[in-house]
Design an enzyme around this catalytic site. Sequence first.
Site, PDB file in Angstrom:
ATOM      1  N   GLY A  46      30.317  39.135  43.444  1.00  0.00           N
ATOM      2  CA  GLY A  46      30.784  40.277  42.653  1.00  0.00           C
ATOM      3  C   GLY A  46      31.529  39.794  41.417  1.00  0.00           C
ATOM      4  O   GLY A  46      32.441  38.986  41.519  1.00  0.00           O
ATOM      5  N   ARG A  87      35.678  30.477  29.455  1.00  0.00           N
ATOM      6  CA  ARG A  87      36.219  30.008  28.166  1.00  0.00           C
ATOM      7  C   ARG A  87      37.166  28.822  28.371  1.00  0.00           C
ATOM      8  O   ARG A  87      37.093  27.818  27.656  1.00  0.00           O
ATOM      9  CB  ARG A  87      36.958  31.158  27.471  1.00  0.00           C
ATOM     10  CG  ARG A  87      37.682  30.762  26.199  1.00  0.00           C
ATOM     11  CD  ARG A  87      38.398  31.972  25.623  1.00  0.00           C
ATOM     12  NE  ARG A  87      39.231  31.608  24.489  1.00  0.00           N
ATOM     13  CZ  ARG A  87      40.475  31.202  24.593  1.00  0.00           C
ATOM     14  NH1 ARG A  87      41.051  31.100  25.784  1.00  0.00           N
ATOM     15  NH2 ARG A  87      41.170  30.893  23.511  1.00  0.00           N
ATOM     16  N   VAL A 118      37.158  26.726  30.809  1.00  0.00           N
ATOM     17  CA  VAL A 118      36.357  25.561  31.196  1.00  0.00           C
ATOM     18  C   VAL A 118      35.699  24.953  29.946  1.00  0.00           C
ATOM     19  O   VAL A 118      35.746  23.733  29.739  1.00  0.00           O
ATOM     20  CB  VAL A 118      35.278  25.962  32.249  1.00  0.00           C
ATOM     21  CG1 VAL A 118      34.288  24.831  32.469  1.00  0.00           C
ATOM     22  CG2 VAL A 118      35.938  26.345  33.572  1.00  0.00           C
ATOM     23  N   ARG A 161      24.129  37.749  43.953  1.00  0.00           N
ATOM     24  CA  ARG A 161      24.313  37.295  45.328  1.00  0.00           C
ATOM     25  C   ARG A 161      22.981  36.670  45.727  1.00  0.00           C
ATOM     26  O   ARG A 161      21.956  37.347  45.695  1.00  0.00           O
ATOM     27  CB  ARG A 161      24.633  38.470  46.246  1.00  0.00           C
ATOM     28  CG  ARG A 161      25.921  39.183  45.840  1.00  0.00           C
ATOM     29  CD  ARG A 161      26.330  40.223  46.874  1.00  0.00           C
ATOM     30  NE  ARG A 161      27.283  41.176  46.309  1.00  0.00           N
ATOM     31  CZ  ARG A 161      28.583  40.953  46.172  1.00  0.00           C
ATOM     32  NH1 ARG A 161      29.088  39.795  46.542  1.00  0.00           N
ATOM     33  NH2 ARG A 161      29.379  41.862  45.655  1.00  0.00           N
ATOM     34  N   ASP A 185      34.369  34.457  48.444  1.00  0.00           N
ATOM     35  CA  ASP A 185      34.158  33.676  49.673  1.00  0.00           C
ATOM     36  C   ASP A 185      32.692  33.318  49.912  1.00  0.00           C
ATOM     37  O   ASP A 185      32.388  32.211  50.351  1.00  0.00           O
ATOM     38  CB  ASP A 185      34.773  34.385  50.882  1.00  0.00           C
ATOM     39  CG  ASP A 185      33.952  35.568  51.321  1.00  0.00           C
ATOM     40  OD1 ASP A 185      33.466  36.298  50.444  1.00  0.00           O
ATOM     41  OD2 ASP A 185      33.788  35.751  52.541  1.00  0.00           O
ATOM     42  N   THR A 187      37.351  37.158  42.196  1.00  0.00           N
ATOM     43  CA  THR A 187      36.925  38.366  42.918  1.00  0.00           C
ATOM     44  C   THR A 187      38.040  39.397  42.835  1.00  0.00           C
ATOM     45  O   THR A 187      39.219  39.032  42.869  1.00  0.00           O
ATOM     46  CB  THR A 187      36.601  38.087  44.406  1.00  0.00           C
ATOM     47  OG1 THR A 187      36.523  39.340  45.107  1.00  0.00           O
ATOM     48  CG2 THR A 187      37.637  37.233  45.106  1.00  0.00           C
ATOM     49  N   ASP A 208      38.719  41.363  45.121  1.00  0.00           N
ATOM     50  CA  ASP A 208      39.173  41.667  46.489  1.00  0.00           C
ATOM     51  C   ASP A 208      40.452  40.923  46.901  1.00  0.00           C
ATOM     52  O   ASP A 208      41.130  41.345  47.836  1.00  0.00           O
ATOM     53  CB  ASP A 208      38.075  41.321  47.503  1.00  0.00           C
ATOM     54  CG  ASP A 208      36.797  42.101  47.247  1.00  0.00           C
ATOM     55  OD1 ASP A 208      36.876  43.203  46.687  1.00  0.00           O
ATOM     56  OD2 ASP A 208      35.711  41.587  47.603  1.00  0.00           O
ATOM     57  N   ASP A 235      40.658  38.395  48.652  1.00  0.00           N
ATOM     58  CA  ASP A 235      40.554  38.055  50.081  1.00  0.00           C
ATOM     59  C   ASP A 235      40.258  36.573  50.309  1.00  0.00           C
ATOM     60  O   ASP A 235      39.646  36.204  51.313  1.00  0.00           O
ATOM     61  CB  ASP A 235      39.470  38.923  50.753  1.00  0.00           C
ATOM     62  CG  ASP A 235      38.108  38.771  50.086  1.00  0.00           C
ATOM     63  OD1 ASP A 235      38.036  38.176  48.992  1.00  0.00           O
ATOM     64  OD2 ASP A 235      37.113  39.240  50.654  1.00  0.00           O
ATOM     65  N   ARG A 257      36.116  45.186  49.930  1.00  0.00           N
ATOM     66  CA  ARG A 257      35.224  44.681  50.986  1.00  0.00           C
ATOM     67  C   ARG A 257      35.859  44.937  52.355  1.00  0.00           C
ATOM     68  O   ARG A 257      35.988  46.077  52.732  1.00  0.00           O
ATOM     69  CB  ARG A 257      34.889  43.202  50.758  1.00  0.00           C
ATOM     70  CG  ARG A 257      33.488  42.839  51.129  1.00  0.00           C
ATOM     71  CD  ARG A 257      33.124  41.522  50.522  1.00  0.00           C
ATOM     72  NE  ARG A 257      34.140  40.534  50.750  1.00  0.00           N
ATOM     73  CZ  ARG A 257      34.032  39.537  51.610  1.00  0.00           C
ATOM     74  NH1 ARG A 257      32.940  39.388  52.304  1.00  0.00           N
ATOM     75  NH2 ARG A 257      35.010  38.669  51.758  1.00  0.00           N
TER      76      ARG A 257
HETATM   77  O1  F6P Z   1      33.422  41.478  46.385  1.00  0.00           O
HETATM   78  C1  F6P Z   1      33.573  42.344  45.315  1.00  0.00           C
HETATM   79  C2  F6P Z   1      33.028  43.707  45.653  1.00  0.00           C
HETATM   80  O2  F6P Z   1      33.201  44.545  44.534  1.00  0.00           O
HETATM   81  C3  F6P Z   1      33.628  44.354  46.895  1.00  0.00           C
HETATM   82  O3  F6P Z   1      34.878  44.931  46.634  1.00  0.00           O
HETATM   83  C4  F6P Z   1      32.570  45.333  47.262  1.00  0.00           C
HETATM   84  O4  F6P Z   1      32.596  45.621  48.647  1.00  0.00           O
HETATM   85  C5  F6P Z   1      31.304  44.611  46.897  1.00  0.00           C
HETATM   86  O5  F6P Z   1      31.655  43.636  45.941  1.00  0.00           O
HETATM   87  C6  F6P Z   1      30.242  45.494  46.315  1.00  0.00           C
HETATM   88  O6  F6P Z   1      29.110  44.711  46.137  1.00  0.00           O
HETATM   89  P1  F6P Z   1      27.852  45.138  45.260  1.00  0.00           P
HETATM   90  O7  F6P Z   1      28.235  45.046  43.822  1.00  0.00           O
HETATM   91  O8  F6P Z   1      26.811  44.160  45.654  1.00  0.00           O
HETATM   92  O9  F6P Z   1      27.543  46.560  45.626  1.00  0.00           O
END
Ligand code: F6P
Length: 332
Positions: free
Chosen positions: A12, A22, A24, A73, A104, A127, A129, A131, A173
């Site tokens: 994401g 930038r 880097v 992804r 992650d 990210t 998140d 997390d 997430r």
């Molecule tokens: O990991 C970032 C994130 O935005 C999460 O908060 C969310 O669950 C997920 O990605 C959404 O993924 P996608 O953009 O593939 O729908």
Amino acid sequence: MSKRVAVLTSGGDAPGMNACIRGVILTCEQRGYTLFGYKHGYNGLLQQEYIPLYSSNTHNLNQQGGTILHSARCLEFKETESAILAAKNLKALEIDTLIVIGGDGSFRGATHLSHYWNGQILGLPGTIDNDISGTDATIGYYTAIDTAVSSIDKVRDTADAFERIFLVEVMGRHAGFLALSAAVASAADYVILPELFTTESEMLANICHQIEQRRKLKGTVSFIIVVAENVWPGGLNKLADSLTKRANAEVRPVILGHVQRGGSPVSQDRILANTLAHYAVNLVGEPTTNVMIGMVNGNPVEVPLSVTHTPGKPLLKSTLECMQSIMNKRYA
Ligand code: F6P
């Protein structure tokens, strides 16, 4: 000796990824390193889709949302053949160091690659998140909080006008960092977090109790509930239906969604992105490898990539206590 470095953004996208790229680019140029950017995350690595990166690519990049390298992804990267192909491609381009900016899943990918490629791998946490274990914050998290907060402020205006209950779903997430921070910063009345979730019936009873107490004190009023995504069984609309029946009130669900991933990064994310990028490039050529550069108490730290994706990073205790006190004690 001059080094050849490659960078990619994966998973994401998050505000501040461009600022990180930038950082880097500029640090590599200062050190006299040759830098390539793989496009579309690990897909670019598999398909040899890369571009050379120079300081001429950095104009206005610091404040731009998204990622100029694009992201993806790449599920096939889990396969052994993919990691072997990536290693072959990195060798063909004579890359010494690969810098992965992502979350992650991206770090899992980097760890997987490390079993087949003996070059240096450095991760930078990007990210919304937050997390990722081993860092206080991830690049993009602060901007996403601000985006959620400004949206909740607007929801509050209409919630007050109609004296309605609003459910506002924020991303994250399976972690509650964004939801908790957005709830505290927007003075929400309640927050539903994966870390505190018990059962539907217990949570519903508690929310209804809070609403009842509020009504006793003030009559019909608005009530804002921030809900972390993926937490309520059956989703936000199911919660809205249950609450409509139980609280005998008008309930409106709002899903903020991907708006939280966009926009110009706030200063905290820009500073984090630049600082971590600079630190990472300074490690190029050192024996340190398979680490993420995180930020703890204002200082960059090196964290083994294998540790970064262990679940269970705790929410900030003081922020959690603050919100719990708002939820449970204000109307007790
Ligand atoms: O990991 C970032 C994130 O935005 C999460 O908060 C969310 O669950 C997920 O990605 C959404 O993924 P996608 O953009 O593939 O729908």
